[in-house]
Design an enzyme around this catalytic site. Structure first.
Site, mmCIF file in Angstrom:
data_model
loop_
_atom_site.group_PDB
_atom_site.id
_atom_site.type_symbol
_atom_site.label_atom_id
_atom_site.label_comp_id
_atom_site.label_asym_id
_atom_site.label_seq_id
_atom_site.Cartn_x
_atom_site.Cartn_y
_atom_site.Cartn_z
ATOM 1 N N CYS A 224 13.405 24.846 3.174
ATOM 2 C CA CYS A 224 12.522 25.509 2.210
ATOM 3 C C CYS A 224 11.725 24.438 1.457
ATOM 4 C CB CYS A 224 13.334 26.328 1.220
ATOM 5 S SG CYS A 224 14.532 27.447 1.993
ATOM 6 N N ARG B 205 0.481 -10.902 6.641
ATOM 7 C CA ARG B 205 0.457 -9.645 5.877
ATOM 8 C C ARG B 205 1.760 -8.915 6.210
ATOM 9 N NH1 ARG B 205 -4.430 -9.751 8.941
ATOM 10 N NH2 ARG B 205 -3.694 -7.956 10.139
ATOM 11 N N HIS C 30 -6.478 -7.459 13.277
ATOM 12 C CA HIS C 30 -5.268 -6.628 13.257
ATOM 13 C C HIS C 30 -4.955 -6.208 14.686
ATOM 14 C CE1 HIS C 30 -2.268 -4.202 11.288
ATOM 15 N NE2 HIS C 30 -2.740 -3.066 11.751
ATOM 16 N N TYR D 116 14.738 31.386 5.451
ATOM 17 C CA TYR D 116 13.538 32.133 5.854
ATOM 18 C C TYR D 116 13.521 32.398 7.360
ATOM 19 C CZ TYR D 116 11.449 31.079 1.291
ATOM 20 O OH TYR D 116 11.182 31.001 -0.039
ATOM 21 N N ARG E 225 -10.782 -0.128 14.791
ATOM 22 C CA ARG E 225 -10.726 0.573 13.502
ATOM 23 C C ARG E 225 -11.847 0.103 12.581
ATOM 24 N NH1 ARG E 225 -4.954 0.859 10.436
ATOM 25 N NH2 ARG E 225 -5.386 -1.347 10.029
ATOM 26 N N LYS F 233 0.834 -1.212 0.000
ATOM 27 C CA LYS F 233 0.000 0.000 0.000
ATOM 28 C C LYS F 233 0.866 1.258 0.000
ATOM 29 C CE LYS F 233 -0.396 -0.427 5.047
ATOM 30 N NZ LYS F 233 -1.261 -0.928 6.140
ATOM 31 N N ASP G 156 11.977 23.602 -1.623
ATOM 32 C CA ASP G 156 12.766 22.875 -2.620
ATOM 33 C C ASP G 156 14.262 22.807 -2.326
ATOM 34 O OD1 ASP G 156 10.305 23.107 -4.273
ATOM 35 O OD2 ASP G 156 10.922 25.208 -4.294
HETATM 36 C C1 LIG Z 1 -0.669 -1.851 6.868
HETATM 37 C C2 LIG Z 1 -1.240 -3.104 7.404
HETATM 38 C C3 LIG Z 1 -0.435 -4.228 7.570
HETATM 39 C C4 LIG Z 1 1.066 -4.195 7.416
HETATM 40 O O1 LIG Z 1 1.627 -3.688 8.601
HETATM 41 P P1 LIG Z 1 3.202 -3.614 8.818
HETATM 42 O O2 LIG Z 1 3.353 -3.055 10.187
HETATM 43 O O3 LIG Z 1 3.716 -2.676 7.780
HETATM 44 O O4 LIG Z 1 3.721 -4.979 8.649
HETATM 45 C C5 LIG Z 1 -1.058 -5.422 7.932
HETATM 46 N N1 LIG Z 1 -2.392 -5.476 8.157
HETATM 47 C C6 LIG Z 1 -3.183 -4.413 8.036
HETATM 48 C C7 LIG Z 1 -4.633 -4.542 8.312
HETATM 49 C C8 LIG Z 1 -2.645 -3.181 7.683
HETATM 50 O O5 LIG Z 1 -3.437 -2.108 7.587
#
Ligand SMILES: *Cc1c(COP(=O)(O)O)cnc(C)c1O
Length: 376
Positions: free
Chosen positions: A314, A223, A170, A268, A140, A40, A316
């Site tokens: 800045c 994941r 998660h 700046y 979440r 992602k 850039d």
């Molecule tokens: C982003 C995400 C992950 C990956 O997490 P990491 O800490 O980068 O390994 C796994 N599961 C869900 C639901 C996430 O949103």
């Protein structure tokens, strides 16, 4: 956004490091546990398609993304592996996802009910693959109690437009020393999963931190995100079981060098005044590239020496104090190794009082990504 190909500022991404991190992780997993690479947010700033390509070579058999467009991007690039969208997708796009064989995360029966007429309109070439999200304590998305999950499961089984491919949760604290809350989440998930009539193909709970430090609860897919980029999910709090190899370096070079007198101001707001006669270098990097203003006072590496970022950053450009006169064109390292010294994304994050994830994601498209090849 325009990519700065004619400016000496670039991100160098080491594909071999990504490959090695994934292969190391796979070595620790039982054969039956799949590794899906989380790519992602443009592969945490590293480049989604390039990272996915290397991850696949390394043995990843699926992908996770946050939003439907990222999944479609992977399909457009030719990937045929399973792809799971981790966030909530509007039911209006159920048919689009099904047609592209993209799996969606669902946390309510209402979502299924809203997606059903979308899937029933006209021809449906494939059923929509669903992963039920369980909210075991992250707060979440996902089902928060067993009866709600059970009802949605029953509804799903009554409609062939859907197929249940996965069940997941998660963790909020998998990267912490204290495992009290983590254990509560595990218990909650174990209880919730009983609500399903049949266990789906994939039951998955592990982000990088869970897989590194709590592998026993992995389920049959992980994941794997931040660790594949070589970043420690805990920052510096916990040690990973094997060394992670950071894949990203951020490089630029001096485009202007001058000597200023004691008392002369820089940038700046004229917030910096030279204490003595000083050599100052200018780098073509700024907050429009993702190098936030709060990094004023942090350092970059030039010729193996730490050089302070002086004055405000800045949009850039930024200025650094040099140890001596150095020629225009001298390499400067914002992240990575230079002359035997290193600056890690974690160092940057610690200074900016955030996490390395955020620093990496903030690196904008204006900075070209250059890829070092992986070994065969
Ligand atoms: C982003 C995400 C992950 C990956 O997490 P990491 O800490 O980068 O390994 C796994 N599961 C869900 C639901 C996430 O949103």
């Amino acid at each position: 956004m325009v990519s700065g190909l004619h400016r000496p500022t670039q991100l160098v991404i080491d594909r071999q490091a990504i490959k090695a991190n994934i292969q190391q992780e796979l070595k620790t997993l039982p054969q039956a546990t799949a590794l899906w690479a989380v790519v992602k947010a443009n592969g945490y700033g590293h480049g989604m398609v390039e990272v996915a390509t290397t991850a696949k070579h390394a043995g990843a058999t699926g992908f996770c993304v946050a939003i439907l467009d990222e999944a479609l991007g992977l399909r457009q690039a030719g990937f045929t592996e399973p792809i799971l969208v981790l966030g909530i997708t509007s039911p209006a796009y159920a048919k689009l996802a099904a047609a592209a064989h993209i799996s969606l995360s669902v946390g309510s029966q209402d979502w299924l009910a809203a997606a059903l007429p979308v899937l029933q309109a006209g021809q449906l070439t494939a059923s929509l693959a669903i992963h039920f999200a369980v909210d075991s304590g992250m707060g979440r998305i996902g089902f928060r109690d067993a009866p709600a999950l059970q009802q949605a499961d029953t509804f799903l089984r009554q409609h062939a437009e859907f197929n249940l491919e996965g069940l997941f949760t998660h963790f909020a604290t998998a990267d912490e020393q204290d495992t009290t809350y983590f254990k509560q989440q595990v218990a909650s998930f174990q209880q919730m999963r009983q609500a399903l009539a049949v266990e789906p193909r994939y039951v998955h709970v592990s982000n990088s931190a869970t897989s590194l430090w709590h592998a026993a609860c992995n389920g049959n897919m992980i994941r794997f995100g931040v660790a594949l980029y070589g970043l420690n999910p805990s920052g510096a709090a916990l040690q990973p079981p094997y060394p992670l190899q950071p894949a990203l370096s951020f490089e630029s070079e001096l485009v202007f060098v001058k000597q200023i007198q004691a008392g002369a101001a820089v940038s700046y707001g004229a917030t910096y005044h030279a204490k003595q006669t000083e050599w100052v270098g200018t780098l073509p990097v700024g907050y429009a590239d993702g190098w936030q203003r709060r990094l004023q006072g942090f350092h970059v590496l030039v010729a193996g020496q730490y050089c302070e970022i002086i004055g405000r950053i800045c949009m850039d450009q930024l200025m650094i104090r040099l140890p001596k006169q150095l020629p225009v064109g001298t390499k400067a390292t914002l992240v990575g190794e230079n002359g035997g010294q290193t600056i890690s994304l974690q160092d940057v994050a610690a200074y900016a009082q955030t996490i390395h994830y955020e620093i990496a994601c903030n690196l904008t498209e204006r900075v070209p990504r250059i890829y070092l090849p992986e070994k065969a």
